[in-house]
Motif scaffolding. Structure first.
Motif, PDB file in Angstrom:
ATOM      1  N   ALA A  45      -6.837   4.099 -10.686  1.00 45.92           N
ATOM      2  CA  ALA A  45      -7.851   4.576 -10.550  1.00 45.92           C
ATOM      3  C   ALA A  45      -8.287   5.833  -9.483  1.00 45.92           C
ATOM      4  O   ALA A  45      -8.343   6.893  -9.781  1.00 45.92           O
ATOM      5  CB  ALA A  45      -9.165   4.046 -10.744  1.00 45.92           C
ATOM      6  N   ASP A  46      -7.775   5.396  -8.384  1.00 44.72           N
ATOM      7  CA  ASP A  46      -7.857   6.515  -7.163  1.00 44.72           C
ATOM      8  C   ASP A  46      -6.602   6.141  -6.443  1.00 44.72           C
ATOM      9  O   ASP A  46      -5.705   5.642  -7.095  1.00 44.72           O
ATOM     10  CB  ASP A  46      -9.279   6.287  -6.463  1.00 44.72           C
ATOM     11  N   THR A  47      -6.391   6.368  -5.150  1.00 43.40           N
ATOM     12  CA  THR A  47      -5.359   6.326  -4.727  1.00 43.40           C
ATOM     13  C   THR A  47      -5.001   4.829  -4.147  1.00 43.40           C
ATOM     14  O   THR A  47      -3.813   4.741  -3.720  1.00 43.40           O
ATOM     15  CB  THR A  47      -5.424   7.269  -3.284  1.00 43.40           C
ATOM     16  N   VAL A  48      -5.715   3.955  -4.108  1.00 37.26           N
ATOM     17  CA  VAL A  48      -5.591   2.589  -4.007  1.00 37.26           C
ATOM     18  C   VAL A  48      -5.742   1.306  -4.929  1.00 37.26           C
ATOM     19  O   VAL A  48      -5.132   0.329  -5.082  1.00 37.26           O
ATOM     20  CB  VAL A  48      -5.770   2.189  -2.542  1.00 37.26           C
ATOM     21  N   HIS A  49      -6.767   2.097  -5.689  1.00 39.03           N
ATOM     22  CA  HIS A  49      -7.350   0.788  -6.520  1.00 39.03           C
ATOM     23  C   HIS A  49      -6.888   0.911  -8.267  1.00 39.03           C
ATOM     24  O   HIS A  49      -6.797   1.961  -8.575  1.00 39.03           O
ATOM     25  CB  HIS A  49      -9.036   1.095  -6.764  1.00 39.03           C
ATOM     26  N   PRO A  50      -6.651  -0.200  -8.777  1.00 37.21           N
ATOM     27  CA  PRO A  50      -6.105  -0.173 -10.130  1.00 37.21           C
ATOM     28  C   PRO A  50      -7.233   0.071 -11.209  1.00 37.21           C
ATOM     29  O   PRO A  50      -8.319  -0.005 -10.817  1.00 37.21           O
ATOM     30  CB  PRO A  50      -5.837  -1.953 -10.222  1.00 37.21           C
ATOM     31  N   THR A  51      -6.450   0.491 -12.035  1.00 40.53           N
ATOM     32  CA  THR A  51      -7.429   0.792 -13.449  1.00 40.53           C
ATOM     33  C   THR A  51      -7.816  -0.366 -14.291  1.00 40.53           C
ATOM     34  O   THR A  51      -7.410  -1.595 -13.562  1.00 40.53           O
ATOM     35  CB  THR A  51      -6.598   1.859 -14.556  1.00 40.53           C
ATOM     36  N   THR A  52      -8.570  -0.325 -15.159  1.00 39.53           N
ATOM     37  CA  THR A  52      -8.997  -1.579 -15.918  1.00 39.53           C
ATOM     38  C   THR A  52      -7.761  -2.326 -16.346  1.00 39.53           C
ATOM     39  O   THR A  52      -7.655  -3.365 -16.327  1.00 39.53           O
ATOM     40  CB  THR A  52      -9.751  -1.203 -17.264  1.00 39.53           C
TER      41      THR A  52
ATOM     42  N   ILE B 134       0.751  -1.214   0.004  1.00 40.45           N
ATOM     43  CA  ILE B 134      -0.070  -0.038  -0.165  1.00 40.45           C
ATOM     44  C   ILE B 134       0.860   1.425   0.008  1.00 40.45           C
ATOM     45  O   ILE B 134       0.397   2.215  -0.466  1.00 40.45           O
ATOM     46  CB  ILE B 134      -0.975  -0.112   1.121  1.00 40.45           C
ATOM     47  N   GLY B 135       2.224   1.188   0.572  1.00 45.28           N
ATOM     48  CA  GLY B 135       2.787   2.451   0.378  1.00 45.28           C
ATOM     49  C   GLY B 135       3.298   2.879  -0.910  1.00 45.28           C
ATOM     50  O   GLY B 135       3.955   3.728  -1.030  1.00 45.28           O
ATOM     51  N   ALA B 136       3.364   1.904  -1.752  1.00 40.47           N
ATOM     52  CA  ALA B 136       3.684   2.006  -3.015  1.00 40.47           C
ATOM     53  C   ALA B 136       2.550   2.510  -3.985  1.00 40.47           C
ATOM     54  O   ALA B 136       2.473   2.714  -5.232  1.00 40.47           O
ATOM     55  CB  ALA B 136       4.393   0.776  -3.814  1.00 40.47           C
ATOM     56  N   THR B 137       1.292   2.670  -3.527  1.00 46.33           N
ATOM     57  CA  THR B 137       0.178   3.104  -4.411  1.00 46.33           C
ATOM     58  C   THR B 137       0.181   4.642  -4.223  1.00 46.33           C
ATOM     59  O   THR B 137       1.088   5.172  -3.576  1.00 46.33           O
ATOM     60  CB  THR B 137      -1.008   2.621  -3.614  1.00 46.33           C
ATOM     61  N   PRO B 138      -0.765   5.267  -5.039  1.00 52.26           N
ATOM     62  CA  PRO B 138      -0.785   6.622  -4.900  1.00 52.26           C
ATOM     63  C   PRO B 138      -0.992   7.157  -3.353  1.00 52.26           C
ATOM     64  O   PRO B 138      -0.355   8.321  -3.175  1.00 52.26           O
ATOM     65  CB  PRO B 138      -1.666   7.138  -5.664  1.00 52.26           C
ATOM     66  N   GLN B 139      -1.647   6.660  -2.397  1.00 54.24           N
ATOM     67  CA  GLN B 139      -1.916   7.008  -1.335  1.00 54.24           C
ATOM     68  C   GLN B 139      -0.609   7.130  -0.391  1.00 54.24           C
ATOM     69  O   GLN B 139      -0.533   8.073   0.192  1.00 54.24           O
ATOM     70  CB  GLN B 139      -2.865   5.976  -0.637  1.00 54.24           C
TER      71      GLN B 139
END
Length: 368
Positions: free
Chosen positions: A340-347, A226-231
C-alpha cells in the motif's frame, strides 16, 4: 493569516480533497469479520483473538481522524482488513481496537482486543510518528509500546484463557528508529545493532509474560525483510542491505531468545520473511501486477495535496493510514499491488499473510 493550526483542523482541511464516502468510513471504523455463534467458522474452531504489536496489526487505533476524514483508518489499502482481522474472522471472531485516539484526538479506551498500534516499538514509548502526549492536541501517533499493551490487557482482564488465540508482532519500528538515528549521526551502527537485538530479547520476554498469564495458544510473528519492501527498493544499495541485515539480526535474536527461555516449544512461531520472499519472487502467480517496486496508494499526490493546503509536515500524509479508494494508484490497487505504501501490505497481501498464519496454526494442531 494564521500559519499554525491544530493537527485536527489540518486534517479536516486536507480531507476536502481526499474524503471517502460515509459507507467506506463506517467499514473502516467498524473493522471486518463477523461472529456468527450459530455456525462453525472456516478455521474449524471458535477462538477469541487478542492482538499486540505495531502498524502491521493495528486494526484501527487512529480511526477517529483517519476514517472520519479520509476513509482511511488502517495501514493498508482501506477499507481492507489487516492480517490479524482476517485471522480473527477465520476463527469466528471480530477484532476491533482496544484504544483509539492520536492525531489531535486524546486516547480513549475501547471494548476491543486489538491492542497493536501504528508506530509502536517493543518497550520504548517514543515510536515512529510520536510527537508527545500533550492533552491539548496529541499531535502525532500514540505508539503505546508492545510491553505496555500487554500490561494494559492484564490490568483490564486479569489473565488470558484457553479459548483465545494471542497474536504478537513487533520490532520493525525499533529497526527503523535506530537505523534512522544512525543515518542522522546520533548513534553508531554497533549501538543500533545492540539496541535492535535488545528489542528482540525484550519481545521474547513479553511473550513469556503472556504465556505466564495463562495463554495456551500464542502466535509470534517475526519481522518481514524491510530491505525487500518498497522502502528498501527505493533506497541506496547500502541502505537496503542495512535494512535486510537488521531485519535478519532481529529475527535471529528473537528466535534465540525464545529458544533459550524454553518458549519456542510453547508458541506457534511464524517466520514470515520466507513466505513473503516467495510471494515477491513469484508475485504474478499470486495475482499481483506490481511487486515491491511500487505502492498501491498514490503517496506523492497525497503529500503534494497536503503541502498545497499549507501542512508543515506534508510527508505525514504519505502513508496508507490515510489512503482510501480515492487516493489509490489504480482502482484495483488493493488487489494488484503488494504494498500500500513503502512498508505496509495491501489488502491482498495482508490476506496472504493471514493464510500463512492460519496454515501454521493448523500445523500446530489447532483447528483445520
Amino acid at each position: 493569516m494564521k500559519k499554525h493550526r491544530s493537527t485536527r483542523a489540518a486534517l479536516v482541511r486536507y480531507a476536502r480533497i481526499a474524503t471517502a464516502s460515509a459507507a467506506l468510513a463506517l467499514l473502516a471504523s467498524c473493522g471486518g469479520g463477523s461472529d456468527d455463534n450459530n455456525s462453525t467458522p472456516a478455521g474449524g474452531i471458535k477462538l477469541q483473538v487478542v492482538s499486540f504489536g505495531d502498524s502491521l496489526s493495528d486494526v484501527g487505533t487512529y480511526t477517529p481522524v483517519a476514517a472520519a476524514n479520509f476513509g482511511g483508518g488502517r495501514f493498508t489499502t482501506n477499507p481492507g482488513q489487516v492480517w490479524v482481522q482476517d485471522v480473527a474472522q477465520y476463527y469466528g471472531d471480530t477484532l476491533t481496537p482496544a484504544m483509539t485516539g492520536g492525531f489531535g484526538t486524546p486516547p480513549a479506551a475501547q471494548a476491543g482486543l486489538g491492542y497493536a498500534q501504528g508506530g509502536s516499538r517493543v518497550t520504548n514509548p517514543v515510536g515512529i510518528g510520536h510527537r508527545g502526549t500533550d492533552p491539548a492536541n496529541y499531535a502525532g501517533a500514540l505508539t503505546v509500546p508492545v510491553a505496555t499493551q500487554v500490561t494494559n490487557y492484564l490490568t483490564s482482564h486479569g489473565s488470558f484463557n484457553a479459548g483465545q488465540l494471542v497474536i504478537v508482532n513487533g520490532g520493525a519500528n525499533d529497526i527503523l528508529y535506530n537505523l534512522t538515528a544512525v543515518q542522522a549521526g546520533q548513534m553508531t551502527p554497533a549501538q543500533a545493532s545492540a539496541a535492535i537485538g535488545q528489542a528482540a530479547i525484550d519481545l521474547a520476554g513479553i511473550v513469556g509474560k503472556i504465556v505466564q498469564g495463562g495463554a495456551t495458544h500464542v502466535l509470534v510473528s517475526n519481522v518481514p525483510d524491510i530491505g525487500a519492501t518498497p522502502q528498501g527498493m527505493m533506497s541506496t544499495a547500502t541502505t537496503r542491505a542495512l535494512l535486510s541485515q537488521a531485519s535478519l539480526g532481529f529475527n535471529q535474536a528473537l528466535a534465540a531468545a525464545l529458544t533459550k527461555t524454553g518458549l519456542m516449544s510453547k508458541v506457534i512461531f511464524l517466520d514470515i520473511a520466507g513466505p513473503l520472499a516467495n510471494i515477491t519472487a513469484n508475485y504474478q502467480q499470486y495475482g499481483f501486477a506490481v511487486s515491491n517496486t511500487g505502492t498501491g496508494c498514490n503517496l506523492q499526490a497525497m503529500a503534494a495535496a497536503a503541502k498545497a493546503y499549507g501542512e508543515p509536515n506534508p510527508s505525514d500524509f504519505a502513508t496508507s493510514l490515510f489512503c482510501s479508494p480515492q487516493t489509490r494508484t489504480t482502482p484495483d490497487a488493493d488487489q494488484t499491488y503488494m504494498y500500500a505504501d513503502t512498508v505496509h501490505p495491501t489488502t491482498h497481501l495482508h490476506a496472504l499473510y493471514a493464510q500463512t498464519a492460519e496454515q501454521k496454526i493448523a500445523a500446530a494442531g489447532l483447528g483445520k
